[in-house]
Design a protein around this motif. Structure first.
Motif, PDB file in Angstrom:
ATOM      1  N   LEU A 126      43.207  25.707  -4.366  1.00  0.00           N
ATOM      2  CA  LEU A 126      44.399  26.212  -3.677  1.00  0.00           C
ATOM      3  C   LEU A 126      44.188  27.644  -3.191  1.00  0.00           C
ATOM      4  O   LEU A 126      44.645  28.015  -2.106  1.00  0.00           O
ATOM      5  N   THR A 127      43.495  28.441  -3.982  1.00  0.00           N
ATOM      6  CA  THR A 127      43.229  29.830  -3.589  1.00  0.00           C
ATOM      7  C   THR A 127      42.374  29.893  -2.332  1.00  0.00           C
ATOM      8  O   THR A 127      42.673  30.646  -1.397  1.00  0.00           O
ATOM      9  N   VAL A 128      41.302  29.096  -2.299  1.00  0.00           N
ATOM     10  CA  VAL A 128      40.423  29.080  -1.122  1.00  0.00           C
ATOM     11  C   VAL A 128      41.192  28.611   0.111  1.00  0.00           C
ATOM     12  O   VAL A 128      41.049  29.180   1.207  1.00  0.00           O
ATOM     13  N   PHE A 129      42.017  27.591  -0.048  1.00  0.00           N
ATOM     14  CA  PHE A 129      42.792  27.085   1.088  1.00  0.00           C
ATOM     15  C   PHE A 129      43.763  28.139   1.602  1.00  0.00           C
ATOM     16  O   PHE A 129      43.898  28.338   2.813  1.00  0.00           O
ATOM     17  N   ALA A 130      44.440  28.841   0.695  1.00  0.00           N
ATOM     18  CA  ALA A 130      45.389  29.876   1.111  1.00  0.00           C
ATOM     19  C   ALA A 130      44.682  31.010   1.838  1.00  0.00           C
ATOM     20  O   ALA A 130      45.168  31.502   2.865  1.00  0.00           O
ATOM     21  N   VAL A 131      43.523  31.426   1.330  1.00  0.00           N
ATOM     22  CA  VAL A 131      42.759  32.496   1.985  1.00  0.00           C
ATOM     23  C   VAL A 131      42.329  32.069   3.378  1.00  0.00           C
ATOM     24  O   VAL A 131      42.411  32.837   4.344  1.00  0.00           O
ATOM     25  N   LEU A 132      41.877  30.831   3.509  1.00  0.00           N
ATOM     26  CA  LEU A 132      41.434  30.321   4.806  1.00  0.00           C
ATOM     27  C   LEU A 132      42.590  30.270   5.801  1.00  0.00           C
ATOM     28  O   LEU A 132      42.433  30.655   6.971  1.00  0.00           O
ATOM     29  N   LEU A 133      43.744  29.816   5.358  1.00  0.00           N
ATOM     30  CA  LEU A 133      44.902  29.727   6.243  1.00  0.00           C
ATOM     31  C   LEU A 133      45.339  31.111   6.719  1.00  0.00           C
ATOM     32  O   LEU A 133      45.612  31.316   7.917  1.00  0.00           O
ATOM     33  N   ILE A 134      45.392  32.066   5.806  1.00  0.00           N
ATOM     34  CA  ILE A 134      45.808  33.427   6.174  1.00  0.00           C
ATOM     35  C   ILE A 134      44.808  34.034   7.159  1.00  0.00           C
ATOM     36  O   ILE A 134      45.194  34.663   8.149  1.00  0.00           O
TER      37      ILE A 134
END
Length: 306
Positions: free
Chosen positions: A14-22
């Motif tokens: 979830l952390t990697v996905f959130a960083v990628l989206l931002i």
């Protein structure tokens, strides 16, 4: 144990996905990359053709879903500026960056741990005060300032070391010192605090009361217990190498990943920037996950609390 690690793994994804989206959204808010690549400007037809070539003519949600699909297939796109696969650009530059990170981490362990032990065991002597003084200076001086000081002394005045490039091992000396100085200081200060806390514990006083040699009391009992939390700090401080390398490589014109990443930010090269963020985020997440796993093995209380 498996349940604890599974929870950590899910949060990591979830952390990697959130960083990628931002990063995906922030990069596009910053402006159109072709405005920076073509100073003379583009016609509407040329702009439309380039947008279509790189998939920038579609709405952002469609672009993001398409990008996730490409990542799932192992395709991270092409550089807008260089028209080359992003993976190739980073693969060519990863060697010097890995060597710099490895040297800096080894220096952190080899110097930081003895410095912290000295500061704790000889805290009332001049040697202990000097050790903490070195740690304080290393912790207080920013990367860029330390780099400039080293360049002035060893390159400009003494002419001993090269100040730019990464061709020989001599080029790694000043970047390694700059990148590891703050981490050495942090580890030394933390280990000193842990050692002082352990030395005041009842089991240490009991070991001394039994007549055990001081070397055994310190080495077998005090140091082993003080190093348990330091494992976590070492892992977390390793992440400092990731962020610190961007500054250090820029100051020393070090031909590594940091230079490519900084260049992608300046040129709004979306694919290169996004891959760099993914790589850095994965590095941080994987290191944290491994530290949590190792800490759970060393200290069973972590498994029960997780």
């Amino acid at each position: 144990m498996l349940r604890y690690l599974a929870g950590k793994g899910f949060r990591s994804v979830l952390t990697v996905f959130a960083v990628l989206l931002i990063t995906f959204v922030a990069a596009r808010i910053s402006g159109n990359p072709f405005q920076f690549l073509y100073d003379d400007g583009l016609t509407q037809e040329e702009q439309a053709a380039l947008d279509q070539e790189f998939g920038l003519d579609r709405p952002w949600p469609a672009q993001f879903v398409s990008y996730l699909g490409q990542i799932a297939r192992g395709n991270f796109g092409r550089s807008i500026a260089q028209r080359r696969p992003v993976v190739h650009l980073y693969a060519e530059a990863i060697g010097p960056t890995l060597r710099l990170a490895a040297l800096s981490f080894l220096a952190t362990v080899a110097i930081g741990l003895p410095l912290g032990l000295t500061a704790a065991l000889a805290r009332h002597s001049a040697l202990g005060v000097a050790a903490m003084g070195v740690a304080f200076v290393g912790y207080a001086v920013p990367h860029f300032l330390l780099a400039i000081i080293l360049i002035l002394i060893f390159s400009f005045y003494l002419n001993w070391l090269p100040s730019i490039g990464s061709e020989t091992w001599w080029h790694f000396i000043m970047p390694t010192i700059t990148l590891s100085a703050g981490l050495i200081a942090a580890i030394a200060r933390y280990l000193r605090g842990e050692m002082l806390g352990v030395l005041s514990q009842d089991f240490v006083r009991t070991a001394r009361a039994k007549g055990l040699p001081e070397s055994m009391v310190i080495g077998k009992h005090a140091v082993r217990n003080a190093l348990i939390p330091v494992i976590t700090v070492l892992g977390l401080k390793f992440n400092g190498l990731v962020s610190g390398s961007l500054i250090v490589e820029t100051v020393f014109s070090f031909q590594g990943v940091g230079q490519i990443f900084i260049g992608s930010v300046q040129l709004r090269d979306y694919p290169v920037l996004q891959f760099g963020v993914i790589a850095f985020a994965l590095t941080v997440v994987v290191v944290n996950f491994l530290v949590d796993a190792l800490y759970a093995v060393v200290d069973p209380r972590v498994r029960r609390s997780g």
